[in-house]
Scaffold this motif. Sequence first.
Motif, PDB file in Angstrom:
ATOM      1  N   VAL A 155       0.835  -1.208   0.000  1.00 11.57           N
ATOM      2  CA  VAL A 155       0.000   0.000   0.000  1.00 11.57           C
ATOM      3  C   VAL A 155       0.869   1.257   0.000  1.00 11.57           C
ATOM      4  N   VAL A 156       2.037   1.208   0.656  1.00 16.52           N
ATOM      5  CA  VAL A 156       2.978   2.339   0.592  1.00 16.52           C
ATOM      6  C   VAL A 156       3.370   2.588  -0.861  1.00 16.52           C
ATOM      7  N   TYR A 157       3.640   1.517  -1.587  1.00 14.30           N
ATOM      8  CA  TYR A 157       3.982   1.663  -3.007  1.00 14.30           C
ATOM      9  C   TYR A 157       2.848   2.358  -3.769  1.00 14.30           C
ATOM     10  N   PHE A 158       1.615   1.883  -3.594  1.00 13.07           N
ATOM     11  CA  PHE A 158       0.485   2.475  -4.318  1.00 13.07           C
ATOM     12  C   PHE A 158       0.215   3.914  -3.876  1.00 13.07           C
ATOM     13  N   LEU A 159       0.446   4.211  -2.615  1.00 11.31           N
ATOM     14  CA  LEU A 159       0.292   5.588  -2.132  1.00 11.31           C
ATOM     15  C   LEU A 159       1.347   6.481  -2.787  1.00 11.31           C
ATOM     16  N   ALA A 160       2.580   6.024  -2.825  1.00 12.52           N
ATOM     17  CA  ALA A 160       3.647   6.809  -3.452  1.00 12.52           C
ATOM     18  C   ALA A 160       3.391   7.001  -4.945  1.00 12.52           C
ATOM     19  N   ARG A 161       2.786   6.015  -5.584  1.00 13.74           N
ATOM     20  CA  ARG A 161       2.486   6.121  -7.015  1.00 13.74           C
ATOM     21  C   ARG A 161       1.452   7.193  -7.321  1.00 13.74           C
ATOM     22  N   GLN A 162       0.738   7.661  -6.310  1.00 12.48           N
ATOM     23  CA  GLN A 162      -0.225   8.742  -6.527  1.00 12.48           C
ATOM     24  C   GLN A 162       0.481  10.033  -6.931  1.00 12.48           C
ATOM     25  N   ALA A 163       1.740  10.188  -6.504  1.00 15.11           N
ATOM     26  CA  ALA A 163       2.456  11.431  -6.787  1.00 15.11           C
ATOM     27  C   ALA A 163       3.799  11.222  -7.484  1.00 15.11           C
ATOM     28  N   LEU A 164       4.300   9.992  -7.507  1.00 15.78           N
ATOM     29  CA  LEU A 164       5.653   9.745  -8.001  1.00 15.78           C
ATOM     30  C   LEU A 164       5.655   8.702  -9.120  1.00 15.78           C
ATOM     31  N   ASN A 165       6.781   8.615  -9.800  1.00  9.94           N
ATOM     32  CA  ASN A 165       6.984   7.561 -10.796  1.00  9.94           C
ATOM     33  C   ASN A 165       7.238   6.239 -10.083  1.00  9.94           C
ATOM     34  N   ALA A 166       7.381   5.171 -10.867  1.00  6.05           N
ATOM     35  CA  ALA A 166       7.522   3.830 -10.295  1.00  6.05           C
ATOM     36  C   ALA A 166       8.775   3.676  -9.437  1.00  6.05           C
ATOM     37  N   PHE A 167       9.930   4.170  -9.911  1.00  8.78           N
ATOM     38  CA  PHE A 167      11.166   3.944  -9.158  1.00  8.78           C
ATOM     39  C   PHE A 167      11.135   4.588  -7.768  1.00  8.78           C
ATOM     40  N   PRO A 168      10.760   5.861  -7.632  1.00  8.43           N
ATOM     41  CA  PRO A 168      10.687   6.427  -6.282  1.00  8.43           C
ATOM     42  C   PRO A 168       9.640   5.727  -5.401  1.00  8.43           C
ATOM     43  N   ALA A 169       8.586   5.225  -6.010  1.00  9.44           N
ATOM     44  CA  ALA A 169       7.569   4.493  -5.245  1.00  9.44           C
ATOM     45  C   ALA A 169       8.135   3.174  -4.729  1.00  9.44           C
ATOM     46  N   ILE A 170       8.945   2.512  -5.543  1.00  8.74           N
ATOM     47  CA  ILE A 170       9.603   1.275  -5.109  1.00  8.74           C
ATOM     48  C   ILE A 170      10.573   1.568  -3.979  1.00  8.74           C
ATOM     49  N   VAL A 171      11.308   2.667  -4.092  1.00  7.91           N
ATOM     50  CA  VAL A 171      12.230   3.065  -3.024  1.00  7.91           C
ATOM     51  C   VAL A 171      11.456   3.345  -1.737  1.00  7.91           C
ATOM     52  N   ALA A 172      10.348   4.051  -1.832  1.00 10.07           N
ATOM     53  CA  ALA A 172       9.527   4.348  -0.649  1.00 10.07           C
ATOM     54  C   ALA A 172       9.033   3.070   0.010  1.00 10.07           C
ATOM     55  N   ALA A 173       8.548   2.137  -0.780  1.00 10.87           N
ATOM     56  CA  ALA A 173       8.062   0.874  -0.231  1.00 10.87           C
ATOM     57  C   ALA A 173       9.199   0.073   0.397  1.00 10.87           C
ATOM     58  N   THR A 174      10.349   0.081  -0.252  1.00  2.32           N
ATOM     59  CA  THR A 174      11.511  -0.632   0.291  1.00  2.32           C
ATOM     60  C   THR A 174      11.938  -0.033   1.619  1.00  2.32           C
ATOM     61  N   LEU A 175      12.012   1.288   1.686  1.00  7.42           N
ATOM     62  CA  LEU A 175      12.399   1.950   2.931  1.00  7.42           C
ATOM     63  C   LEU A 175      11.371   1.689   4.035  1.00  7.42           C
ATOM     64  N   LEU A 186      -4.572   3.273   2.757  1.00  7.38           N
ATOM     65  CA  LEU A 186      -5.550   3.040   1.703  1.00  7.38           C
ATOM     66  C   LEU A 186      -6.613   4.142   1.715  1.00  7.38           C
ATOM     67  N   ALA A 187      -7.014   4.571   2.898  1.00  2.36           N
ATOM     68  CA  ALA A 187      -7.961   5.688   3.008  1.00  2.36           C
ATOM     69  C   ALA A 187      -7.371   6.956   2.396  1.00  2.36           C
ATOM     70  N   LEU A 188      -6.087   7.192   2.624  1.00  4.98           N
ATOM     71  CA  LEU A 188      -5.436   8.366   2.039  1.00  4.98           C
ATOM     72  C   LEU A 188      -5.401   8.278   0.516  1.00  4.98           C
ATOM     73  N   ILE A 189      -5.155   7.095  -0.021  1.00  7.61           N
ATOM     74  CA  ILE A 189      -5.181   6.912  -1.482  1.00  7.61           C
ATOM     75  C   ILE A 189      -6.568   7.278  -2.023  1.00  7.61           C
ATOM     76  N   ILE A 190      -7.599   6.820  -1.352  1.00 10.69           N
ATOM     77  CA  ILE A 190      -8.963   7.105  -1.822  1.00 10.69           C
ATOM     78  C   ILE A 190      -9.290   8.588  -1.693  1.00 10.69           C
ATOM     79  N   VAL A 191      -8.820   9.229  -0.625  1.00 11.89           N
ATOM     80  CA  VAL A 191      -9.018  10.678  -0.476  1.00 11.89           C
ATOM     81  C   VAL A 191      -8.362  11.425  -1.641  1.00 11.89           C
ATOM     82  N   LEU A 192      -7.146  11.033  -1.986  1.00  9.77           N
ATOM     83  CA  LEU A 192      -6.454  11.686  -3.097  1.00  9.77           C
ATOM     84  C   LEU A 192      -7.191  11.477  -4.418  1.00  9.77           C
ATOM     85  N   ARG A 193      -7.680  10.283  -4.645  1.00 11.86           N
ATOM     86  CA  ARG A 193      -8.433  10.009  -5.884  1.00 11.86           C
ATOM     87  C   ARG A 193      -9.783  10.721  -5.877  1.00 11.86           C
TER      88      ARG A 193
END
Length: 146
Positions: free
Chosen positions: A66-86, A112-119
């Motif tokens: 879910v961290v990955y999908f949240l990061a994907r709301q604002a970032l490209n795939a690579f930074p989202a992968i880094v966020a999820a890894t961290l 997940l609630a934050l993702i839905i709020v953003l969408r």
Amino acid sequence: MPLHIHADEYSKLRQIIDGDRNFNHPLFMMHHLEILRIVLGIPDIQHLANAARFLTGLYGAITILVVYFLARQALNAFPAIVAATLAGLTPLMGTHAQFIKEDIFAAPLLMLALIIVLRWGRVPSRNKALILGIIVGLAVSAKLSS
């Protein structure tokens, strides 16, 4: 994890095995543990602890996803992968994912609630509002102090 019950886990597990609840722990977590006990036919506290720790580890993995999908709301795939890894490498995630703790159940629901709020902010709809209400309700039931 050693084959012993952590002091913080004993009360939760004893309530599930005995069926005598004191409602000092979040219902979302306790219901998940009860379902786990019934479905797997777990007879004793040690086996329930092992299965429950697997469940919290699973919720830890879901949180990282879910961290990955949240990061994907604002970032490209690579930074989202880094966020999820961290997120997965933080000591707090490891601690909460190996013990039967409430926070690991609440974390993916809150994100997940934050993702839905953003969408919903981009394209409002009744369906998104309904889903948001359900997820926030589940998140509140997953964290007693919320």
